[in-house]
Design a protein around this motif. Structure first.
Motif, PDB file in Angstrom:
ATOM      1  N   VAL A  99      40.351  29.353  44.787  1.00 24.39           N
ATOM      2  CA  VAL A  99      40.704  30.242  44.128  1.00 24.39           C
ATOM      3  C   VAL A  99      40.239  31.687  44.976  1.00 24.39           C
ATOM      4  CG1 VAL A  99      40.199  31.595  42.056  1.00 24.39           C
ATOM      5  CG2 VAL A  99      40.131  29.155  41.779  1.00 24.39           C
ATOM      6  N   ARG A 100      41.093  32.580  45.130  1.00 25.57           N
ATOM      7  CA  ARG A 100      40.643  33.921  45.944  1.00 25.57           C
ATOM      8  C   ARG A 100      39.994  34.666  45.022  1.00 25.57           C
ATOM      9  NH1 ARG A 100      42.271  35.658  50.519  1.00 25.57           N
ATOM     10  NH2 ARG A 100      44.083  34.116  50.674  1.00 25.57           N
ATOM     11  N   ALA A 101      38.842  34.971  45.430  1.00 26.86           N
ATOM     12  CA  ALA A 101      38.080  36.071  44.636  1.00 26.86           C
ATOM     13  C   ALA A 101      38.383  37.505  44.773  1.00 26.86           C
ATOM     14  CB  ALA A 101      36.363  35.853  45.232  1.00 26.86           C
ATOM     15  N   GLY A 102      39.070  37.802  45.815  1.00 27.17           N
ATOM     16  CA  GLY A 102      39.596  39.266  46.028  1.00 27.17           C
ATOM     17  C   GLY A 102      38.366  40.114  47.020  1.00 27.17           C
ATOM     18  N   LYS A 103      38.633  41.372  47.360  1.00 29.12           N
ATOM     19  CA  LYS A 103      38.009  42.028  48.154  1.00 29.12           C
ATOM     20  C   LYS A 103      36.593  42.337  47.524  1.00 29.12           C
ATOM     21  CE  LYS A 103      41.646  43.933  50.666  1.00 29.12           C
ATOM     22  NZ  LYS A 103      42.247  45.412  51.163  1.00 29.12           N
ATOM     23  N   ARG A 104      35.435  42.540  48.308  1.00 31.58           N
ATOM     24  CA  ARG A 104      34.186  42.772  47.725  1.00 31.58           C
ATOM     25  C   ARG A 104      34.068  44.394  47.313  1.00 31.58           C
ATOM     26  NH1 ARG A 104      28.359  41.626  50.955  1.00 31.58           N
ATOM     27  NH2 ARG A 104      27.088  42.543  49.231  1.00 31.58           N
ATOM     28  N   HIS A 105      34.521  45.117  48.050  1.00 34.66           N
ATOM     29  CA  HIS A 105      34.592  46.550  47.679  1.00 34.66           C
ATOM     30  C   HIS A 105      35.954  47.064  48.070  1.00 34.66           C
ATOM     31  CE1 HIS A 105      30.247  46.062  47.117  1.00 34.66           C
ATOM     32  NE2 HIS A 105      30.026  45.892  48.413  1.00 34.66           N
ATOM     33  N   GLY A 106      36.044  48.020  47.202  1.00 35.47           N
ATOM     34  CA  GLY A 106      37.572  48.730  47.299  1.00 35.47           C
ATOM     35  C   GLY A 106      37.240  50.059  47.809  1.00 35.47           C
ATOM     36  N   TRP A 124      23.380  52.546  46.284  1.00 39.61           N
ATOM     37  CA  TRP A 124      22.617  51.355  46.846  1.00 39.61           C
ATOM     38  C   TRP A 124      22.815  50.312  46.052  1.00 39.61           C
ATOM     39  CZ3 TRP A 124      18.635  48.707  44.799  1.00 39.61           C
ATOM     40  CH2 TRP A 124      17.696  48.052  45.458  1.00 39.61           C
ATOM     41  N   MET A 125      22.724  50.510  44.607  1.00 36.71           N
ATOM     42  CA  MET A 125      23.011  49.459  43.605  1.00 36.71           C
ATOM     43  C   MET A 125      24.301  48.760  43.874  1.00 36.71           C
ATOM     44  SD  MET A 125      21.161  51.157  40.082  1.00 36.71           S
ATOM     45  CE  MET A 125      21.714  49.951  39.226  1.00 36.71           C
ATOM     46  N   VAL A 126      25.344  49.657  44.116  1.00 39.56           N
ATOM     47  CA  VAL A 126      26.576  48.970  44.253  1.00 39.56           C
ATOM     48  C   VAL A 126      26.768  48.033  45.666  1.00 39.56           C
ATOM     49  CG1 VAL A 126      29.276  49.454  44.684  1.00 39.56           C
ATOM     50  CG2 VAL A 126      28.028  50.626  42.843  1.00 39.56           C
ATOM     51  N   VAL A 127      26.286  48.705  46.615  1.00 41.44           N
ATOM     52  CA  VAL A 127      26.197  47.831  48.112  1.00 41.44           C
ATOM     53  C   VAL A 127      25.610  46.767  47.890  1.00 41.44           C
ATOM     54  CG1 VAL A 127      25.781  48.068  50.345  1.00 41.44           C
ATOM     55  CG2 VAL A 127      26.739  49.808  49.051  1.00 41.44           C
ATOM     56  N   LYS A 128      24.396  46.723  47.426  1.00 46.14           N
ATOM     57  CA  LYS A 128      23.358  45.490  47.327  1.00 46.14           C
ATOM     58  C   LYS A 128      23.498  44.566  45.951  1.00 46.14           C
ATOM     59  CE  LYS A 128      20.111  45.407  49.553  1.00 46.14           C
ATOM     60  NZ  LYS A 128      19.942  44.643  50.670  1.00 46.14           N
ATOM     61  N   LYS A 129      24.497  44.829  45.039  1.00 45.83           N
ATOM     62  CA  LYS A 129      24.997  43.898  44.144  1.00 45.83           C
ATOM     63  C   LYS A 129      25.601  42.632  44.556  1.00 45.83           C
ATOM     64  CE  LYS A 129      27.532  43.498  39.957  1.00 45.83           C
ATOM     65  NZ  LYS A 129      28.427  44.129  38.930  1.00 45.83           N
ATOM     66  N   PRO A 130      24.878  41.430  44.346  1.00 48.18           N
ATOM     67  CA  PRO A 130      25.792  40.212  44.685  1.00 48.18           C
ATOM     68  C   PRO A 130      27.213  40.027  44.437  1.00 48.18           C
ATOM     69  CG  PRO A 130      24.395  39.768  43.404  1.00 48.18           C
ATOM     70  CD  PRO A 130      24.026  40.879  43.491  1.00 48.18           C
ATOM     71  N   PRO A 131      28.116  39.626  45.054  1.00 46.59           N
ATOM     72  CA  PRO A 131      29.634  39.700  44.699  1.00 46.59           C
ATOM     73  C   PRO A 131      29.584  38.437  43.393  1.00 46.59           C
ATOM     74  CG  PRO A 131      29.312  38.661  46.767  1.00 46.59           C
ATOM     75  CD  PRO A 131      28.235  39.464  46.415  1.00 46.59           C
TER      76      PRO A 131
END
Length: 264
Positions: free
Chosen positions: A11-18, A243-250
């Protein structure tokens, strides 16, 4: 049953950030830059107000017979006095103008000082709308020689939303000093008559249609400190969000293996 017989589901999860992450990163940088610019503006405005206030505390100067319009900026907010007769036949009203929540007009009257070409424009102050016609305010039309004390001011700048003046019908919405001077054969010199901040005197003038002059004070707006707080607060808040968006685990890694646990 082997793993070959029961293969896992990929299953492909997709890109982490857009692209939204790039926009989010630009917001705190932009807000911080605008806040820093407002710090510079605050320093400039504070020095300008201090310079004008220094001029206000000095003794008034007699207004010279002829004034170079290019030099007026060096004497903006300088207290002056001039003696002459008001040309009430050339009076101009600028309006509508609000004063203490009431509608009215600013009375602009040329002051003829005796010599040829020495007439200047005097903003005598505010009158209520009901005193628009001169016949309704005889007490506000002095005929004798008067001495006017006021502030020498730079010409006003027109707001982009203000309508154009109509000198033909004597309708003025903003003080176009050059236009008014040409219309009355005056110098392009703008003097704002001042008066002491006396509430009873102001009420008496308002009741009799005598123009209420402005107080001798600097009326420049200085809201840059509020803008500084707003922009820096926005920069801080969006930095935390970034910072919260970057550090959030996928939610998933790039690829997740889901395997049937029933195989053996």
């Amino acid at each position: 049953m082997s793993i070959v017989d029961n293969p896992p589901d990929l299953v492909r999860a997709g890109k982490r950030h857009g692209p939204g992450l790039i926009i989010l990163a630009l917001i705190p940088l932009t807000a911080f830059g605008l806040g820093t610019w407002q710090v510079q503006r605050l320093d400039w405005k504070s020095k300008l107000i201090a310079k004008f206030e220094d001029r206000l505390v000095r003794e008034p100067l007699p207004l010279p017979p002829h004034i170079d319009p290019q030099a007026i900026s060096e004497f903006d907010y300088r207290r002056i006095y001039a003696t002459g007769r008001f040309r009430h036949d050339q009076e101009m009203l600028i309006g509508p103008r609000m004063h203490d929540g009431k509608d009215g007009y600013l009375v602009i009257t040329p002051l003829e000082r005796g010599g040829k070409g020495t007439t200047v424009l005097v903003n005598r102050g505010w009158i209520p709308k009901k005193f628009k016609k001169q016949e309704s305010r005889p007490d506000g039309l002095p005929q004798d020689v008067v001495t006017v004390e006021g502030l020498l001011r730079e010409p006003w700048k027109k707001n982009m939303f203000t309508p154009e003046n109509s000198p033909e019908t004597k309708e003025f919405y903003f003080p176009d000093v050059a236009q008014m001077a040409k219309l009355t054969c005056s110098q392009a010199v703008w003097v704002e008559e001042t008066m002491d901040a006396d509430l009873l005197k102001a009420w008496d003038r308002e009741a009799r249609g005598i123009p209420i002059g402005r107080p001798a004070e600097v009326n420049l707006r200085n809201n840059h400190a509020q803008y500084i707080f707003t922009w820096y607060a926005l920069a801080a808040a969006t930095s935390v969000m970034l910072w919260m968006v970057v550090k959030k685990p996928p939610a998933d890694i790039s690829r997740r293996v889901r395997q049937n646990k029933d195989w053996s």
